[in-house]
Write an enzyme that holds these catalytic residues in place. Structure first.
Site, short mmCIF file in Angstrom:
data_model
loop_
_atom_site.label_atom_id
_atom_site.label_comp_id
_atom_site.label_asym_id
_atom_site.label_seq_id
_atom_site.Cartn_x
_atom_site.Cartn_y
_atom_site.Cartn_z
N GLY A 1 -17.60 82.50 11.76
CA GLY A 1 -18.65 83.44 12.12
C GLY A 1 -18.37 84.90 11.83
O GLY A 1 -18.93 85.78 12.46
N ASN B 1 -19.30 86.52 9.21
CA ASN B 1 -20.53 87.12 8.67
C ASN B 1 -21.57 87.32 9.78
O ASN B 1 -22.29 88.31 9.78
CB ASN B 1 -21.09 86.23 7.56
CG ASN B 1 -20.36 86.46 6.25
OD1 ASN B 1 -20.52 87.49 5.63
ND2 ASN B 1 -19.52 85.52 5.87
N ASN C 1 -28.90 83.47 2.15
CA ASN C 1 -27.56 82.86 2.18
C ASN C 1 -26.55 83.83 1.56
O ASN C 1 -26.88 84.60 0.65
CB ASN C 1 -27.55 81.55 1.38
CG ASN C 1 -26.19 80.85 1.42
OD1 ASN C 1 -25.59 80.71 2.49
ND2 ASN C 1 -25.67 80.47 0.26
N HIS D 1 -23.00 83.86 -0.46
CA HIS D 1 -22.10 82.96 -1.19
C HIS D 1 -20.92 83.79 -1.71
O HIS D 1 -21.14 84.88 -2.27
CB HIS D 1 -22.83 82.27 -2.35
CG HIS D 1 -21.95 81.31 -3.09
ND1 HIS D 1 -21.63 80.06 -2.58
CD2 HIS D 1 -21.28 81.43 -4.26
CE1 HIS D 1 -20.80 79.46 -3.43
NE2 HIS D 1 -20.58 80.26 -4.45
N ASP E 1 -27.54 77.20 -4.10
CA ASP E 1 -27.15 78.54 -4.57
C ASP E 1 -27.98 79.00 -5.76
O ASP E 1 -27.55 79.83 -6.56
CB ASP E 1 -25.65 78.53 -4.96
CG ASP E 1 -24.76 78.19 -3.77
OD1 ASP E 1 -23.75 77.50 -3.99
OD2 ASP E 1 -25.11 78.57 -2.64
N GLU F 1 -18.78 90.60 1.38
CA GLU F 1 -19.69 89.82 2.23
C GLU F 1 -20.18 90.61 3.44
O GLU F 1 -21.40 90.65 3.72
CB GLU F 1 -19.02 88.54 2.70
CG GLU F 1 -18.66 87.60 1.56
CD GLU F 1 -17.99 86.36 2.06
OE1 GLU F 1 -18.40 85.83 3.11
OE2 GLU F 1 -17.08 85.88 1.38
C1 GRF Z 1 -17.22 82.72 3.94
O1 GRF Z 1 -16.41 82.70 2.79
C2 GRF Z 1 -18.66 82.75 3.53
O2 GRF Z 1 -18.88 83.44 2.31
C3 GRF Z 1 -18.97 81.33 3.32
O3 GRF Z 1 -18.34 80.70 4.43
C4 GRF Z 1 -17.11 81.39 4.69
C5 GRF Z 1 -16.87 81.55 6.19
O4 GRF Z 1 -17.82 82.44 6.66
N1 GRF Z 1 -20.39 81.12 3.23
P1 GRF Z 1 -17.86 82.89 8.24
O5 GRF Z 1 -16.55 83.56 8.55
O6 GRF Z 1 -18.06 81.63 9.06
O7 GRF Z 1 -19.02 83.83 8.30
#
Ligand code: GRF
Length: 208
Positions: A12, A14, A108, A110, A151, A181
């Site tokens: 989590g 992001n 999303n 990526h 994607d 990100e």
């Molecule tokens: C990250 O590399 C993100 O880009 C991908 O999942 C990974 C973990 O993301 N989609 P998070 O720390 O759970 O947000």
């Protein structure tokens, strides 16, 4: 105010970048109304709880087909009056019902510069392993709308990150998260919430 539903499956980080950028008022016109994890016991849920954000687990394993999972997610988002869905480290496939109902309203993140290192099988560390294996000198992250192609939806924002000679997949992943990100995802959500994103002929136009 745009109601945001965030789909997670792991740490989590992001999600945290969205929470922080709403709390510091960078994102003014968006509110996370629900965090949904496809797996039990993930730290992303703890992050939501710490910030008094409603969360739930809709476990992919609890459904025998993608169709049933698709309908469960769609019903949840409609019940919470979600306007924008953000997939933040979400590792399950979203189905056609959700994608149709939320056409150009699912974002999303990526961890590569699409169209490199993306599509089925390219997620998490595997993306960075493939980038290092290929020997690219630049990688990065992409924020895009979600359509029926993995994607493959219209690209909103990309940000490049240099690859260093002694990079490991873990070190590269961390740098891509930190430098790309966690910056472009909040930026894209802010633009969407401010009504600045248009999609014409499957291409994103960002209004100044
Ligand atoms: C990250 O590399 C993100 O880009 C991908 O999942 C990974 C973990 O993301 N989609 P998070 O720390 O759970 O947000």
């Amino acid at each position: 105010m745009v109601n945001i539903g965030v789909l997670v499956s792991g740490g989590g980080t992001n999600l945290q970048s969205l929470i922080d950028n709403i709390e510091n008022n960078y994102i003014k016109n968006g509110k996370i109304v629900s965090v949904v994890s496809s797996r039990d016991g993930v730290y992303a849920i703890e992050r939501a709880t710490k910030h008094n954000i409603s969360s739930t687990v809709i476990s992919r394993k609890a459904f025998s087909t993608t169709q049933e999972f698709d309908i469960a997610l769609l019903n949840h988002m409609k019940r919470h009056k979600v306007d924008l869905i953000v997939m933040a480290g979400f590792l399950s496939i979203v189905g056609p019902k959700l994608i149709t109902e939320y056409h150009n309203r699912i974002i999303n993140i990526h961890p590569s510069l699409i169209p490199s290192f993306c599509g089925p099988g390219f997620y998490g560390l595997k993306v960075h392993e493939a980038a290092l294996e290929r020997g690219v000198k630049v990688t990065g992250a992409t924020v895009h709308f979600v359509n029926e192609i993995a994607d493959g939806g219209p690209i909103i924002i990309q940000k490049a990150v240099k690859v260093k000679d002694n990079d490991t997949p873990e070190r590269l992943q961390k740098r891509v998260m930190k430098q790309a990100e966690w910056k472009i995802l909040p930026e894209a959500v802010k633009l969407f919430c401010n009504g600045k994103i248009k999609v014409i002929d499957n291409k994103v136009i960002i209004e100044k």
